[in-house]
Write a protein that holds these residues in place. Structure first.
Motif, mmCIF file in Angstrom:
data_model
loop_
_atom_site.group_PDB
_atom_site.id
_atom_site.type_symbol
_atom_site.label_atom_id
_atom_site.label_comp_id
_atom_site.label_asym_id
_atom_site.label_seq_id
_atom_site.Cartn_x
_atom_site.Cartn_y
_atom_site.Cartn_z
ATOM 1 N N LYS A 6 42.974 85.285 23.481
ATOM 2 C CA LYS A 6 42.052 84.979 22.389
ATOM 3 C C LYS A 6 42.152 83.509 21.940
ATOM 4 C CE LYS A 6 42.073 89.719 20.625
ATOM 5 N NZ LYS A 6 40.668 89.998 21.009
ATOM 6 N N LEU A 7 43.189 82.812 22.432
ATOM 7 C CA LEU A 7 43.375 81.408 22.044
ATOM 8 C C LEU A 7 42.620 80.447 22.963
ATOM 9 C CD1 LEU A 7 47.214 81.426 21.268
ATOM 10 C CD2 LEU A 7 45.323 81.521 19.624
ATOM 11 N N GLY A 8 42.364 80.870 24.193
ATOM 12 C CA GLY A 8 41.631 79.993 25.111
ATOM 13 C C GLY A 8 42.322 79.845 26.457
ATOM 14 N N ALA A 9 41.588 79.260 27.421
ATOM 15 C CA ALA A 9 42.048 79.153 28.799
ATOM 16 C C ALA A 9 43.298 78.284 28.928
ATOM 17 C CB ALA A 9 40.931 78.593 29.679
ATOM 18 N N ARG A 10 43.371 77.196 28.167
ATOM 19 C CA ARG A 10 44.516 76.288 28.284
ATOM 20 C C ARG A 10 45.811 76.947 27.812
ATOM 21 N NH1 ARG A 10 40.049 73.372 27.245
ATOM 22 N NH2 ARG A 10 39.674 71.504 28.523
ATOM 23 N N ASP A 11 45.702 77.744 26.777
ATOM 24 C CA ASP A 11 46.884 78.455 26.287
ATOM 25 C C ASP A 11 47.330 79.515 27.299
ATOM 26 O OD1 ASP A 11 47.241 77.522 23.332
ATOM 27 O OD2 ASP A 11 45.108 77.858 23.561
ATOM 28 N N VAL A 12 46.369 80.206 27.886
ATOM 29 C CA VAL A 12 46.695 81.202 28.907
ATOM 30 C C VAL A 12 47.389 80.539 30.089
ATOM 31 C CG1 VAL A 12 45.738 82.808 30.605
ATOM 32 C CG2 VAL A 12 44.854 82.800 28.268
ATOM 33 N N ASN A 139 58.259 92.974 20.268
ATOM 34 C CA ASN A 139 57.495 91.814 20.721
ATOM 35 C C ASN A 139 56.001 92.020 20.494
ATOM 36 O OD1 ASN A 139 56.703 89.448 21.965
ATOM 37 N ND2 ASN A 139 57.863 89.785 23.828
ATOM 38 N N ILE A 140 55.521 93.209 20.823
ATOM 39 C CA ILE A 140 54.100 93.538 20.640
ATOM 40 C C ILE A 140 53.715 93.448 19.166
ATOM 41 C CG2 ILE A 140 52.402 95.406 20.765
ATOM 42 C CD1 ILE A 140 53.824 96.330 23.337
ATOM 43 N N ILE A 141 54.599 93.921 18.288
ATOM 44 C CA ILE A 141 54.319 93.903 16.850
ATOM 45 C C ILE A 141 54.320 92.481 16.304
ATOM 46 C CG2 ILE A 141 55.220 94.566 14.571
ATOM 47 C CD1 ILE A 141 56.277 97.139 15.920
ATOM 48 N N LEU A 142 55.292 91.678 16.715
ATOM 49 C CA LEU A 142 55.438 90.325 16.179
ATOM 50 C C LEU A 142 54.351 89.360 16.671
ATOM 51 C CD1 LEU A 142 59.303 89.741 16.384
ATOM 52 C CD2 LEU A 142 57.936 90.064 14.322
ATOM 53 N N ILE A 147 51.330 84.505 16.106
ATOM 54 C CA ILE A 147 50.303 83.718 16.806
ATOM 55 C C ILE A 147 49.166 83.327 15.866
ATOM 56 C CG2 ILE A 147 48.525 83.772 18.610
ATOM 57 C CD1 ILE A 147 50.398 85.596 20.238
ATOM 58 N N PHE A 148 48.667 84.318 15.105
ATOM 59 C CA PHE A 148 47.483 84.093 14.273
ATOM 60 C C PHE A 148 47.783 83.897 12.791
ATOM 61 C CE2 PHE A 148 46.149 86.831 17.875
ATOM 62 C CZ PHE A 148 45.357 85.900 18.527
ATOM 63 N N GLY A 149 49.054 84.057 12.404
ATOM 64 C CA GLY A 149 49.409 83.860 11.010
ATOM 65 C C GLY A 149 48.941 84.983 10.106
ATOM 66 N N TRP A 150 49.080 86.210 10.552
ATOM 67 C CA TRP A 150 48.687 87.347 9.715
ATOM 68 C C TRP A 150 49.585 87.418 8.474
ATOM 69 C CZ3 TRP A 150 47.688 92.145 13.388
ATOM 70 C CH2 TRP A 150 46.567 91.865 14.176
ATOM 71 N N GLU A 155 50.527 80.397 11.054
ATOM 72 C CA GLU A 155 49.790 80.445 12.313
ATOM 73 C C GLU A 155 50.432 79.452 13.287
ATOM 74 O OE1 GLU A 155 45.258 79.749 14.064
ATOM 75 O OE2 GLU A 155 45.606 79.805 11.893
ATOM 76 N N MET A 156 50.970 79.955 14.393
ATOM 77 C CA MET A 156 51.748 79.114 15.300
ATOM 78 C C MET A 156 51.192 79.045 16.723
ATOM 79 S SD MET A 156 55.545 80.386 14.061
ATOM 80 C CE MET A 156 56.415 79.144 14.986
ATOM 81 N N GLY A 157 50.134 79.798 17.021
ATOM 82 C CA GLY A 157 49.572 79.764 18.368
ATOM 83 C C GLY A 157 50.565 80.276 19.403
#
Length: 230
Positions: A6-12, A139-142, A147-150, A155-157
């Motif tokens: 969801k962050l984009g191709a470069r992050d992937v 890991n799944i929960i965190l 990543i998105f700063g919920w 928010e750390m990407g």
């Protein structure tokens, strides 16, 4: 990868390459893991508590030394390593902080792996399975929170993704140690050079077998990097 996507191709791209590199480094654990299972199972079969202690102690010490050396080298040469893949500057910029954080979990994972292999050698695969499940679920929960700063999290990407992985590995590392010393009556460490020779004799072929897949992935990423990101 679901959240990273969801962050984009470069992050992937940054996470894919650094993740593959991490598993190449982790494959060196194969030098220790197969030997650990063999020595521990032999000790258990012979009811030899002294050999069991020596096998476990040597495994743990080797895991700490090997993973620490690989971690230090990787952190120091992070940028140089990523440039070998022909990545763009934007992908490298994202990959450097991710890798420097994620790679610190190698020590935790290596020690945890030595403990898990000790249980495997004793015929107990249930405990390692539970511990790794706890790590994965955590890991799944965190991930989305960091990543998105919920909520109140920053928010750390992809840096947040690396931190989530590091925290999960650390938690499973602590749980592994606690369970191990509660289940087994092993106190102190008893290092034995002769067991290192046995580990290497068994582990070198196993390491080359284990390392093949992540290296193949790295070669594919290097080829894919020629086409860039969009």
């Amino acid at each position: 990868m679901f959240w990273i996507g969801k962050l984009g191709a470069r992050d992937v791209a940054a996470v894919a390459v650094t993740g593959s590199l991490f598993w190449v480094l982790y494959s060196f654990e194969g030098l220790i893991s197969s030997g650990t299972i063999a020595i521990i199972s032999r000790a258990a079969g012979a009811n030899n508590s002294k050999l069991l202690k020596k096998g476990f102690s040597t495994s743990i010490i080797m895991a700490i030394i090997l993973s620490s050396v690989l971690t230090i080298i990787s952190i120091y040469f992070t940028e140089d390593i990523l440039r070998l893949f022909g990545l763009t500057e934007s992908v490298i910029g994202r990959g450097i902080p991710y890798m420097k954080i994620f790679i610190m979990g190698l020590v935790f994972l290596s020690v945890q792996d030595s403990i898990a292999n000790t249980f495997y050698g004793l015929g107990n695969s249930r405990i390692p399975m539970i511990i790794i499940m706890i790590s994965v679920v955590l890991n799944i929960i965190l991930d989305p929170f960091l990543i998105f700063g919920w909520h109140f999290f920053p928010e750390m990407g992809i840096t947040g993704a690396a931190l989530a992985s590091l925290i999960s590995l650390f938690v499973s590392f602590i749980i592994s140690i606690i369970i191990f010393y509660r289940k087994l009556d092993i106190r102190g460490l008893d290092f034995d050079w002769s067991i290192i020779i046995a580990f290497l004799r068994i582990g070198i072929p196993a390491m080359f077998y284990t390392i093949t897949r992540p290296i193949t992935g790295m070669v594919m990423y290097r080829i894919a990097a020629i086409f860039g990101t969009f």
